[in-house]
Design a protein around this motif. Structure first.
Motif, PDB file in Angstrom:
ATOM      1  N   CYS A 168       0.900  -1.309  -0.021  1.00  0.00           N
ATOM      2  CA  CYS A 168      -0.148   0.013  -0.194  1.00  0.00           C
ATOM      3  C   CYS A 168       0.814   1.264  -0.007  1.00  0.00           C
ATOM      4  O   CYS A 168       0.553   2.371  -0.307  1.00  0.00           O
ATOM      5  CB  CYS A 168      -0.895  -0.008   1.048  1.00  0.00           C
ATOM      6  SG  CYS A 168      -2.239  -1.254   0.943  1.00  0.00           S
ATOM      7  N   TRP A 234       1.377  -9.144   0.632  1.00  0.00           N
ATOM      8  CA  TRP A 234       1.166  -7.816   0.194  1.00  0.00           C
ATOM      9  C   TRP A 234       1.557  -6.899   1.539  1.00  0.00           C
ATOM     10  O   TRP A 234       1.157  -7.059   2.739  1.00  0.00           O
ATOM     11  CB  TRP A 234      -0.080  -7.711   0.191  1.00  0.00           C
ATOM     12  CG  TRP A 234      -0.738  -6.107  -0.470  1.00  0.00           C
ATOM     13  CD1 TRP A 234      -0.875  -4.986   0.364  1.00  0.00           C
ATOM     14  CD2 TRP A 234      -0.543  -5.476  -1.878  1.00  0.00           C
ATOM     15  NE1 TRP A 234      -1.311  -4.006  -0.357  1.00  0.00           N
ATOM     16  CE2 TRP A 234      -1.009  -4.171  -1.583  1.00  0.00           C
ATOM     17  CE3 TRP A 234      -0.001  -5.888  -2.907  1.00  0.00           C
ATOM     18  CZ2 TRP A 234      -0.989  -3.297  -2.680  1.00  0.00           C
ATOM     19  CZ3 TRP A 234      -0.240  -5.037  -4.043  1.00  0.00           C
ATOM     20  CH2 TRP A 234      -0.463  -3.858  -3.713  1.00  0.00           C
ATOM     21  N   HIS A 236       1.027  -3.896   3.875  1.00  0.00           N
ATOM     22  CA  HIS A 236       0.147  -2.939   4.196  1.00  0.00           C
ATOM     23  C   HIS A 236       1.081  -1.875   5.219  1.00  0.00           C
ATOM     24  O   HIS A 236       1.856  -2.321   6.081  1.00  0.00           O
ATOM     25  CB  HIS A 236      -1.115  -3.596   5.108  1.00  0.00           C
ATOM     26  CG  HIS A 236      -1.801  -4.238   4.396  1.00  0.00           C
ATOM     27  ND1 HIS A 236      -2.962  -3.577   3.641  1.00  0.00           N
ATOM     28  CD2 HIS A 236      -1.977  -5.603   4.132  1.00  0.00           C
ATOM     29  CE1 HIS A 236      -3.537  -4.582   2.819  1.00  0.00           C
ATOM     30  NE2 HIS A 236      -3.062  -5.772   3.264  1.00  0.00           N
ATOM     31  N   CYS A 240      -3.017   2.361   6.604  1.00  0.00           N
ATOM     32  CA  CYS A 240      -3.997   2.072   5.144  1.00  0.00           C
ATOM     33  C   CYS A 240      -5.107   1.754   5.623  1.00  0.00           C
ATOM     34  O   CYS A 240      -5.477   1.375   6.696  1.00  0.00           O
ATOM     35  CB  CYS A 240      -3.214   1.227   4.417  1.00  0.00           C
ATOM     36  SG  CYS A 240      -3.640  -0.689   4.698  1.00  0.00           S
ATOM     37  N   CYS A 242      -7.160  -0.197   3.730  1.00  0.00           N
ATOM     38  CA  CYS A 242      -7.640  -1.268   2.554  1.00  0.00           C
ATOM     39  C   CYS A 242      -8.668  -2.148   3.096  1.00  0.00           C
ATOM     40  O   CYS A 242      -8.548  -2.641   4.448  1.00  0.00           O
ATOM     41  CB  CYS A 242      -6.669  -2.178   2.185  1.00  0.00           C
ATOM     42  SG  CYS A 242      -5.219  -1.512   1.527  1.00  0.00           S
TER      43      CYS A 242
HETATM   44 ZN   LIG Z   1      -3.437  -1.696   3.103  1.00  0.00          ZN
END
Ligand SMILES: [Zn+2]
Length: 250
Positions: A168, A234, A236, A240, A242
């Motif tokens: 992110c 991923w 983060h 973030c 998300c």
């Molecule tokens: Zn994120």
């Protein structure tokens, strides 16, 4: 035309002359160094742009579009650094990997060409300037002049692409890594990497490979805990928002 000279130029109003000088600004590649065949870095100095060299008036007026950029000298160096005139709006900066940290105007660079000798040689520290929050960088081209074979040269670059784009906090600029006419880009690195991982899984699991794909195109087999190296996590960031953050942060 027998005589291509335009003599009445100085009789034009100043504003018009300035506009003409301004229109004569051309994008340049300003080279500070190149790797030569013996892999040594050769420092280079680009000449000033023509609009700064044409006449006293153009030099005086056009300086407002240009910045004196230089490589910081070693702390113990007695000689002041030489500078090159750069218009960061249009010019491309061309450096050898280790020169970047000593460049005087890193946050101003929009287009950068960086020569190196392969991702294995490209030291982790060289990527640090690219993670700064104050960059104007739009386009990074890395020229990989190393001797890695065409089928696996990209491998050593994957961790940098992951660092730049798999989270992110992804960087905003585009990266293209070029090796012997082959390219790895922001758009292609993940599929190149994934294809290789699937090949590895196929070799290890053979006929047991689970071909079902999840929504994001990841094979079920890539989620197999025994193949944990096949699935990237991923990244983060703390702040973030998300929607998938709780599900995917591990
Ligand atoms: Zn994120």
């Amino acid at each position: 035309m027998a005589n291509p000279k335009f003599c009445p130029f100085m009789r034009l109003p100043l504003e018009l002359r300035q506009q003409i000088w301004e229109m004569a600004i051309d994008p340049r590649e300003v080279v500070f160094g190149r790797l030569h065949d013996d892999q040594q870095c050769q420092v280079e100095w680009s000449p000033p742009p023509p609009v700064l060299a044409a006449c006293a008036e153009s030099r005086c007026d056009m300086q407002r579009f240009y910045t004196k950029a230089f490589l910081r000298p070693f702390p113990y160096s007695q000689t002041p650094p030489k500078y090159c005139w750069v218009n960061f709006d249009v010019d491309t900066i061309h450096l050898v990997d280790h020169q970047l940290e000593g460049f005087s105007h890193i946050p101003s660079i929009r287009q950068l060409v960086l020569e190196t000798r392969g991702g294995g040689h490209f030291e982790r520290g060289y990527s640090r300037p690219f993670l700064r929050a104050d960059l104007s960088l739009e386009k990074l081209t890395i020229l990989d002049l190393g001797a890695a074979p065409p089928e696996s040269w990209w491998f050593s670059w994957i961790s940098y692409m992951e660092l730049f784009y798999f989270g992110c906090d992804a960087v905003s600029f585009d990266t293209t890594i070029v090796h012997d006419g082959l390219e790895l880009t922001r758009d292609t690195w993940l599929s190149v990497d994934r294809a290789w991982r699937r090949k590895m899984i196929q070799q290890i699991f053979g006929e047991y490979l689970d071909h079902r794909e999840s929504d994001d195109g990841v094979l079920a087999a890539e989620d197999d805990p025994r193949m944990s190296m096949c699935r990237r996590t991923w990244r983060h960031v703390e702040w973030c928002t998300c929607p998938n953050k709780p599900a995917r942060s591990e």
